[in-house]
Design a protein around this motif. Structure first.
Motif, short mmCIF file in Angstrom:
data_model
loop_
_atom_site.label_atom_id
_atom_site.label_comp_id
_atom_site.label_asym_id
_atom_site.label_seq_id
_atom_site.Cartn_x
_atom_site.Cartn_y
_atom_site.Cartn_z
N UNK A 131 -40.45 117.21 -20.53
CA UNK A 131 -41.56 118.14 -20.76
C UNK A 131 -42.11 118.75 -19.46
N UNK A 132 -41.52 118.39 -18.32
CA UNK A 132 -41.99 118.97 -17.05
C UNK A 132 -41.67 120.47 -17.03
N UNK A 133 -42.65 121.30 -16.66
CA UNK A 133 -42.38 122.73 -16.57
C UNK A 133 -41.36 123.06 -15.48
N UNK A 134 -40.51 124.01 -15.80
CA UNK A 134 -39.47 124.46 -14.87
C UNK A 134 -40.06 124.86 -13.52
N UNK A 135 -41.22 125.48 -13.51
CA UNK A 135 -41.85 125.92 -12.27
C UNK A 135 -41.93 124.79 -11.25
N UNK A 136 -42.36 123.62 -11.68
CA UNK A 136 -42.53 122.50 -10.74
C UNK A 136 -41.20 121.97 -10.26
N UNK A 137 -40.19 121.99 -11.11
CA UNK A 137 -38.86 121.56 -10.68
C UNK A 137 -38.32 122.53 -9.63
N UNK A 138 -38.44 123.83 -9.91
CA UNK A 138 -37.95 124.85 -8.97
C UNK A 138 -38.63 124.70 -7.61
N UNK A 139 -39.94 124.59 -7.62
CA UNK A 139 -40.69 124.56 -6.35
C UNK A 139 -40.62 123.21 -5.65
N UNK A 140 -40.90 122.15 -6.37
CA UNK A 140 -41.07 120.83 -5.75
C UNK A 140 -39.78 120.05 -5.57
#
Length: 149
Positions: free
Chosen positions: A18-27
């Protein structure tokens, strides 16, 4: 563990589904061109392409993205006609929303190479610019539409 195809490279990431893609891309992946704006998919700063369609990455859970081709602003490589038009017409003011603006515009031009004002308004309606650069954004999209995309 999830496998995501980001900018043509399959990457294994350690994150809950359920982690948003945005956080995976950035972090986790370290691609910081995609910005966090509102967190509720209303401003467009976090726009990426999912299988070529613009999507707000802040609300896209990674568990739903198996087999999906994800493209970030970095996938354009700095040489896309939109990026050249953005520079030529001095579009950004603060610049914060611009990667999302460019990604929405790139999806538009891929689908509609010679967009009308109405096409541009429809495609860009989900991108908010607090600096009000909308007229320069439209002009840059039209300029880029005159170049090979």
């Amino acid at each position: 563990m999830a496998k995501l195809n980001i900018n043509g490279k399959v990457r294994e990431v350690q994150a809950e589904p359920d982690m948003p893609l945005l956080w995976v891309i950035r972090e986790q992946v370290g691609l910081t061109g995609t910005k966090y704006g509102c967190g509720v998919a209303q401003c467009g700063a976090c726009t990426v392409h999912l299988d070529g369609a613009p999507m707000r990455s802040c609300q896209a859970p990674i568990g739903s993205l198996a087999g999906v081709k994800i493209a970030t602003i970095e996938s354009l490589g700095g040489a896309h006609p939109l990026q050249a038009a953005w520079v030529k017409l001095d579009v950004p003011q603060c610049g914060y929303c611009q990667s999302g603006q460019i990604m929405s515009a790139a999806a538009l031009l891929a689908k509609t190479p010679k967009p009308t004002d109405e096409d541009i308004d429809l495609a860009m309606r989900g991108n908010i610019c607090r600096c009000g650069t909308y007229q320069r954004v439209r002009a840059a999209i039209k300029d880029a539409a005159g170049a090979a995309v």
